[in-house]
Design a protein around this motif. Structure first.
Motif, mmCIF file in Angstrom:
data_model
loop_
_atom_site.group_PDB
_atom_site.id
_atom_site.type_symbol
_atom_site.label_atom_id
_atom_site.label_comp_id
_atom_site.label_asym_id
_atom_site.label_seq_id
_atom_site.Cartn_x
_atom_site.Cartn_y
_atom_site.Cartn_z
ATOM 1 N N UNK A 124 47.811 56.319 42.833
ATOM 2 C CA UNK A 124 48.688 55.959 41.727
ATOM 3 C C UNK A 124 49.368 57.209 41.176
ATOM 4 N N UNK A 125 50.462 56.999 40.455
ATOM 5 C CA UNK A 125 51.186 58.120 39.868
ATOM 6 C C UNK A 125 51.620 57.787 38.451
ATOM 7 N N UNK A 126 51.927 58.838 37.699
ATOM 8 C CA UNK A 126 52.535 58.684 36.389
ATOM 9 C C UNK A 126 51.778 57.767 35.454
ATOM 10 N N UNK A 127 52.524 56.868 34.779
ATOM 11 C CA UNK A 127 51.920 55.993 33.776
ATOM 12 C C UNK A 127 50.869 55.077 34.388
ATOM 13 N N UNK A 128 51.095 54.622 35.608
ATOM 14 C CA UNK A 128 50.099 53.751 36.237
ATOM 15 C C UNK A 128 48.758 54.467 36.383
ATOM 16 N N UNK A 129 48.808 55.735 36.759
ATOM 17 C CA UNK A 129 47.578 56.512 36.905
ATOM 18 C C UNK A 129 46.929 56.742 35.540
ATOM 19 N N UNK A 130 47.720 57.093 34.545
ATOM 20 C CA UNK A 130 47.178 57.303 33.200
ATOM 21 C C UNK A 130 46.473 56.043 32.695
ATOM 22 N N UNK A 131 47.173 54.907 32.789
ATOM 23 C CA UNK A 131 46.618 53.655 32.279
ATOM 24 C C UNK A 131 45.365 53.248 33.043
ATOM 25 N N UNK A 132 45.393 53.408 34.357
ATOM 26 C CA UNK A 132 44.223 53.036 35.168
ATOM 27 C C UNK A 132 43.027 53.903 34.811
ATOM 28 N N UNK A 133 43.258 55.184 34.581
ATOM 29 C CA UNK A 133 42.167 56.072 34.201
ATOM 30 C C UNK A 133 41.585 55.716 32.852
ATOM 31 N N UNK A 134 42.443 55.485 31.866
ATOM 32 C CA UNK A 134 41.972 55.110 30.528
ATOM 33 C C UNK A 134 41.082 53.870 30.583
ATOM 34 N N UNK A 135 41.571 52.850 31.287
ATOM 35 C CA UNK A 135 40.848 51.571 31.329
ATOM 36 C C UNK A 135 39.533 51.707 32.092
ATOM 37 N N UNK A 136 39.574 52.367 33.245
ATOM 38 C CA UNK A 136 38.372 52.469 34.078
ATOM 39 C C UNK A 136 37.256 53.215 33.363
ATOM 40 N N UNK A 137 37.583 54.353 32.741
ATOM 41 C CA UNK A 137 36.556 55.146 32.070
ATOM 42 C C UNK A 137 36.042 54.439 30.818
ATOM 43 N N UNK A 138 36.946 53.850 30.050
ATOM 44 C CA UNK A 138 36.526 53.126 28.840
ATOM 45 C C UNK A 138 35.607 51.964 29.187
#
Length: 264
Positions: free
Chosen positions: A39-53
């Motif tokens: 993933x890149x950009x916003x998709x990567x940011x959002x996926x990381x936030x959700x997965x870790x949370x």
């Protein structure tokens, strides 16, 4: 501390330092997996936030079911505030601190923050820097080496360094060192990458709770920019400023801010 994948050490059932360290570490491992998915950009940011949370919420509920949680990515409605404000134990979590840097491989200046507040004070904390394979924690605090720099070094934000820090650097004849995550900046002081981190103008409790817990355990000075204590699990979670530094710099930094403020 080293852990078997997916399995908390038995002592985590009673030792909050060990649990905090394990939580931050496994969340960091999950973020590395997300980062490798292409993933890149916003998709990567959002996926990381959700997965870790989601992972951290699941694990805290499993291992400390009676504790409250304050997470950057979690809800904070009136009911949630009442629950945590009346709780004696609250986990303060930032599942991904330095989202911008996380989305820019191979940058390593992003982190996972896990802290425990109990009866008015931070009592345990861990900051994982997954891309370094390191988790700094209060159970085995970092040993801060003597400074190897002839001039003080001040960690500042890559994207929004507060203007007054330039004047502070002139006062101290200091070098400014830009980097990402607030946790990375705090831990840079413990790692002798910098000598101080001074910030004003926009942070919340989850940005600093775990790093401050680790820094204090390592013997570093921590406070608001006016020298007053950093307070956590407050009704308003906005906590916009802090100082983390080697103790020998604390008085000069606090006095500068008292004289000049943070609007320079």
């Amino acid at each position: 501390m080293t852990f078997e994948p997916g399995t908390p050490p038995a002592v985590a059932s009673t030792d909050d330092h060990v649990l905090a360290t394990w939580l931050a570490t496994v969340a960091g491992e999950r973020l590395l997996e997300v980062r490798a998915e292409g993933l890149e950009g916003k998709e990567l940011k959002d996926a990381g936030d959700v997965a870790a949370h989601d992972l951290l919420m699941k694990l805290v509920a499993e291992h400390r079911p009676d504790d409250a949680v304050l997470s950057e990515e979690g809800p904070e409605d009136a009911g949630d505030r009442v629950d945590r404000l009346s709780a004696s134990r609250v986990w303060i979590i930032d599942p991904l601190d330095g989202t911008r840097e996380f989305s820019e491989p191979p940058r390593d200046d992003w982190a996972v923050h896990v802290a425990l507040w109990q009866d008015g004070a931070l009592v345990a904390g861990a900051v994982a820097q997954p891309a370094l394979g390191e988790t700094f924690n209060t159970g085995q605090p970092p040993v801060v080496p003597p400074s190897t720099s002839a001039r003080p070094r001040i960690a500042v934000s890559r994207s929004r360094p507060p203007a007054f820090v330039n004047a502070l650097a002139e006062e101290l004849d200091a070098e400014l060192v830009p980097m990402g995550s607030a946790g990375v900046k705090v831990l840079s002081v413990a790692r002798d990458i910098t000598d101080a981190y001074v910030h004003a103008g926009g942070q919340y409790e989850w940005d600093s709770a775990a790093p401050v817990a680790v820094a204090a355990a390592a013997g570093l000075f921590t406070s608001r920019v006016d020298g007053s204590p950093l307070l956590y699990n407050q009704e308003d979670v906005y906590l916009p400023d802090l100082i983390v530094c080697r103790p020998e710099l604390a008085e000069r930094i606090v006095e500068f801010v008292k004289r000049h403020g943070t609007d320079a």
